[in-house]
Structure formats: structure tokens, C-alpha cells
Design a protein around this motif. Structure first.
Motif, PDB file in Angstrom:
ATOM      1  N   ALA A 160      37.961  69.935  21.615  1.00 56.30           N
ATOM      2  CA  ALA A 160      38.642  70.599  20.500  1.00 56.30           C
ATOM      3  C   ALA A 160      38.764  72.100  20.746  1.00 56.30           C
ATOM      4  O   ALA A 160      39.821  72.698  20.511  1.00 56.30           O
ATOM      5  CB  ALA A 160      37.901  70.330  19.193  1.00 56.30           C
ATOM      6  N   LYS A 161      37.702  72.713  21.237  1.00 50.63           N
ATOM      7  CA  LYS A 161      37.735  74.154  21.492  1.00 50.63           C
ATOM      8  C   LYS A 161      38.701  74.490  22.621  1.00 50.63           C
ATOM      9  O   LYS A 161      39.455  75.473  22.541  1.00 50.63           O
ATOM     10  CB  LYS A 161      36.328  74.655  21.823  1.00 50.63           C
ATOM     11  N   THR A 162      38.723  73.673  23.659  1.00 47.42           N
ATOM     12  CA  THR A 162      39.622  73.901  24.797  1.00 47.42           C
ATOM     13  C   THR A 162      41.081  73.829  24.375  1.00 47.42           C
ATOM     14  O   THR A 162      41.930  74.558  24.901  1.00 47.42           O
ATOM     15  CB  THR A 162      39.358  72.850  25.895  1.00 47.42           C
ATOM     16  N   GLN A 163      41.357  72.972  23.388  1.00 45.18           N
ATOM     17  CA  GLN A 163      42.735  72.752  22.942  1.00 45.18           C
ATOM     18  C   GLN A 163      43.059  73.500  21.650  1.00 45.18           C
ATOM     19  O   GLN A 163      44.108  73.242  21.051  1.00 45.18           O
ATOM     20  CB  GLN A 163      42.988  71.240  22.788  1.00 45.18           C
ATOM     21  N   TYR A 164      42.164  74.387  21.226  1.00 45.90           N
ATOM     22  CA  TYR A 164      42.392  75.212  20.036  1.00 45.90           C
ATOM     23  C   TYR A 164      42.651  74.355  18.798  1.00 45.90           C
ATOM     24  O   TYR A 164      43.543  74.633  18.001  1.00 45.90           O
ATOM     25  CB  TYR A 164      43.551  76.184  20.278  1.00 45.90           C
ATOM     26  N   MET A 165      41.809  73.333  18.628  1.00 49.46           N
ATOM     27  CA  MET A 165      41.972  72.414  17.514  1.00 49.46           C
ATOM     28  C   MET A 165      40.961  72.713  16.415  1.00 49.46           C
ATOM     29  O   MET A 165      40.049  73.522  16.581  1.00 49.46           O
ATOM     30  CB  MET A 165      41.900  70.971  18.017  1.00 49.46           C
ATOM     31  N   ASP A 166      41.138  72.045  15.278  1.00 50.26           N
ATOM     32  CA  ASP A 166      40.456  72.444  14.048  1.00 50.26           C
ATOM     33  C   ASP A 166      39.498  71.396  13.497  1.00 50.26           C
ATOM     34  O   ASP A 166      39.143  71.444  12.326  1.00 50.26           O
ATOM     35  CB  ASP A 166      41.506  72.750  12.972  1.00 50.26           C
ATOM     36  N   GLY A 167      39.085  70.455  14.329  1.00 52.19           N
ATOM     37  CA  GLY A 167      38.164  69.446  13.829  1.00 52.19           C
ATOM     38  C   GLY A 167      38.438  68.092  14.434  1.00 52.19           C
ATOM     39  O   GLY A 167      39.076  67.961  15.488  1.00 52.19           O
TER      40      GLY A 167
END
Length: 372
Positions: free
Chosen positions: A115-122
């Protein structure tokens, strides 16, 4: 979840491939769009994205969260963030693999990193596996939700962790989860108020995919076991079921072949799932045209195929959805969502455009529609 098939079978592979092409550098033209969404709107509109580029035509005035059930698309991430909407992972894992606490922690860490690598929110936890009370899997599932929520909230400020549940907490499809505990431990439950015919305990007769009375009863049951209504998002189907009738009576009772599922002798698995865009192309040329069942509060129609078989199709449309939406405010629910956002006709055909607009509009209670 509904219409998914092989696409969801490949989901883990596709997400891994998606991660490999996201190299950590912000893919958006504006780097600010790679920041996590932290604001939470009063009314949730939760969209499952499955395929293609139709996301460009969603009604983004409504959307608050998009759950990724497809390969990662950085353009979609940037666009969702530009509209203030969260973009979250789909999280599926075999419960046998997470009974061991170390394996469970490793899986959670992998999801947070992705999620962090892909700039996601949860993440949206979509498990849907049979679980019996007081088993290792029962306790592991509750622990999974607790630890996933803690990890995401700690590592991604403002992130959202949700969990998908069947239309009722009463061990539907043998999913005897710790519903109250899970609701307390995550941000909210997405209630799949569809596939209600997955277990047919009475006659093998075709019926509504999301019958009104059963839908509302399901929410009352969740609330009666002390789940906060603001922890419940109403899921509605943008697809229907096509059944072959062994016999069709004059009062439109479609007798079905038997197909057992998780203890029930009959189930909707004997039918096939049909997208709303297909239904809209077929209904006006059917044998019956659109009919309305006033008991189940749902539309249906009958048609004959090229082999001479009679079919009955049950589905949801703006009328049936609006009836259920009216209860969101009465029950105090958090919002609504659908499986899935890609089942409407987003072409330039004027009739299709109106049908699609009407389906989006039907998602909001009347007072919220007037404010947009």
C-alpha cells in the motif's frame, strides 16, 4: 463479491505485478496527490473497481473510496486522490495460512508495504471463507482484523481498513464470524446485501438477488448484536441472476434445478450472473418486459433462448435500490457501495447514459442528492 470470476482468481498475481511496476517515485503530475487521504466524509460511497478504464466515467461527485480488485493503475490512484477519494487494496488470504501469528504478521507487513509503495489509503479485507465459532480460524480472523487495522493506522495516517460481511450475521454460507468484535476492530463493515439466494432453504424457486425485506432485516440483525450503525455500509448489486426455468407458472414462479451450496439444497449458483448493462439491452426485447415483484420489491423479466429454454432474470434497478437507500438514514448507516462500478454502460449512447446516471443517482438518499 459477485461478478468477478477468473479476474479475482488472478488477483494476487496481478497485484504483485502492479507492485513491481510502481518503483516508489510518485507517478502523479502533482506530487501532493501521492499523499494519503485523511479527510472522512459524512456519507460513504464505496466503489469496487474490477477492470478497464470505465473509472474515468464514474460519478466522482459521489465516490469516497475505490477498492482495487484489478491490476494496480497509477492513473486511477492519482485521479481518485485528486477527487478526495481513498484508493485501497483488496486483501484476501487463506485463513489456514494466518492461524500462525508469525505468518499473519508477515502477511500484514507485506500488505502495508504494498500500500505504501503504491501510495494507497488502506485495505479492504475480503475473506468470504467458512468459519465455525471457537475454532483456531475464528480467533485468527479476529486477530487478523485487529492487527491489520493497527498496522495500517500506524504506518499510513488516515488509512482505512474495512471488512466484507454477508447480508446477515446469522452464519450465512457458514461464515460464523465474530461480527461484533470485527466491527469494533476495523473502520467499518461492507455488508454484501446481495447473493441472498446463495442458500435457498425453501422451494427451489428463482428469487431476487437482494430482496428488500431480507436486506433490511439483515441490518436490523447487525444492529441488534450491538454493532454501531455507523460501522455499516450498505452494499447493493449492479448485476442480476439469469436462471433457466425447469417450469414457469402463470404467476411467474420459475422452478430451478437443484445445486447445493454450504448445506443448502438449492442456491443461486444454478444461475449465471449478468451485468446491469446486459440486462438493460435485453429486458425490452424479452417475452415479458420489465415486471415488478411487490413482495420482494425487485424487477424481473422472462425470455426464451435460441434453444427454446425459458429464462427468468432478477436484478436491481434505480427503483429497487432507492427503496433500500431510504433506510440508510432511518437505520443510521454510514453509507452505501456497490459490486461493482464497472457493470454499467458508460458509452455515449444517450439511453445508456441516462440509465447509468440514474443508477449512480439512486445511491444517495433524497436530501443528499439535492446538495450535489
Amino acid at each position: 463479491m459477485g461478478l468477478c470470476g477468473a479476474e479475482c482468481t488472478l488477483l494476487g498475481v496481478l497485484i504483485f505485478i502492479g507492485a513491481s511496476v510502481c518503483l516508489g517515485q510518485c507517478p502523479c503530475s502533482d506530487p501532493a496527490l501521492c499523499q494519503p487521504i485523511k479527510d472522512t466524509r459524512d456519507f460513504e460511497v464505496y466503489v469496487f473497481y474490477v477492470k478497464g478504464k470505465d473509472w474515468k466515467n464514474y460519478d466522482w461527485a459521489y465516490v469516497t473510496t475505490v477498492a482495487l480488485f484489478a491490476p494496480y493503475d497509477p492513473d486511477l490512484m492519482c485521479f481518485a486522490h485528486s477527487k478526495g477519494a481513498r484508493f485501497v487494496l483488496a486483501g484476501g488470504v487463506s485463513l489456514k495460512d494466518i492461524v500462525d501469528s508469525e505468518k499473519r504478521s508477515a502477511w500484514i507487513a507485506q500488505q502495508v508495504k504494498l500500500a505504501k509503495t503504491q501510495y494507497m489509503d488502506g485495505i479492504n479485507l475480503d475473506i468470504e471463507q467458512p468459519v465455525f465459532p471457537n475454532t483456531p480460524e475464528y480467533y485468527a480472523l479476529t486477530a487478523l482484523v485487529k492487527e491489520t487495522t493497527e498496522a495500517f493506522h500506524r504506518e499510513i495516517p488516515g488509512s482505512q481498513v474495512t471488512f466484507d460481511v454477508p447480508w446477515s450475521p446469522n452464519c450465512i454460507d457458514l461464515r460464523c464470524y465474530n461480527y461484533t468484535g470485527i466491527a469494533d476492530l476495523c473502520d467499518f463493515l461492507f455488508v454484501m446485501s446481495y447473493d441472498i439466494q446463495s442458500q435457498i432453504w425453501t422451494e427451489c424457486i428463482a428469487g431476487a438477488n437482494a430482496a428488500f425485506n431480507q436486506t433490511i432485516t439483515g441490518y436490523e440483525q447487525f444492529i441488534n448484536i450491538s454493532i454501531d450503525p455507523k460501522k455499516l455500509v450498505m452494499g447493493v448489486p449492479w448485476y442480476g441472476y439469469d436462471y433457466v426455468c425447469l417450469n414457469l407458472t402463470k404467476d411467474n414462479r420459475c422452478k430451478l434445478d437443484k445445486k447445493p451450496f454450504r448445506g443448502a439444497e438449492c442456491s443461486d449458483a444454478v444461475g449465471s450472473q449478468v451485468p446491469y448493462y446486459t440486462i438493460m439491452k435485453q429486458v425490452n426485447n424479452s417475452l415479458s418486459g420489465r415486471l415488478w415483484d411487490d413482495v420482494q420489491k425487485a424487477p424481473l423479466y422472462n425470455y426464451k433462448d435460441t434453444k427454446g429454454n425459458i429464462h427468468q432474470v432478477w436484478y436491481d434497478d434505480p427503483e429497487s435500490i432507492s427503496l433500500k437507500v431510504a433506510y440508510i438514514k432511518k437505520l443510521g448507516l454510514r453509507g452505501i457501495g456497490m459490486w461493482n462500478g464497472d457493470l454499467l454502460d458508460y458509452s455515449n449512447d444517450p439511453i445508456a447514459r441516462q440509465q447509468t446516471a440514474d443508477m449512480w443517482k439512486a445511491l444517495l438518499p433524497q436530501d443528499l442528492r439535492q446538495n450535489l
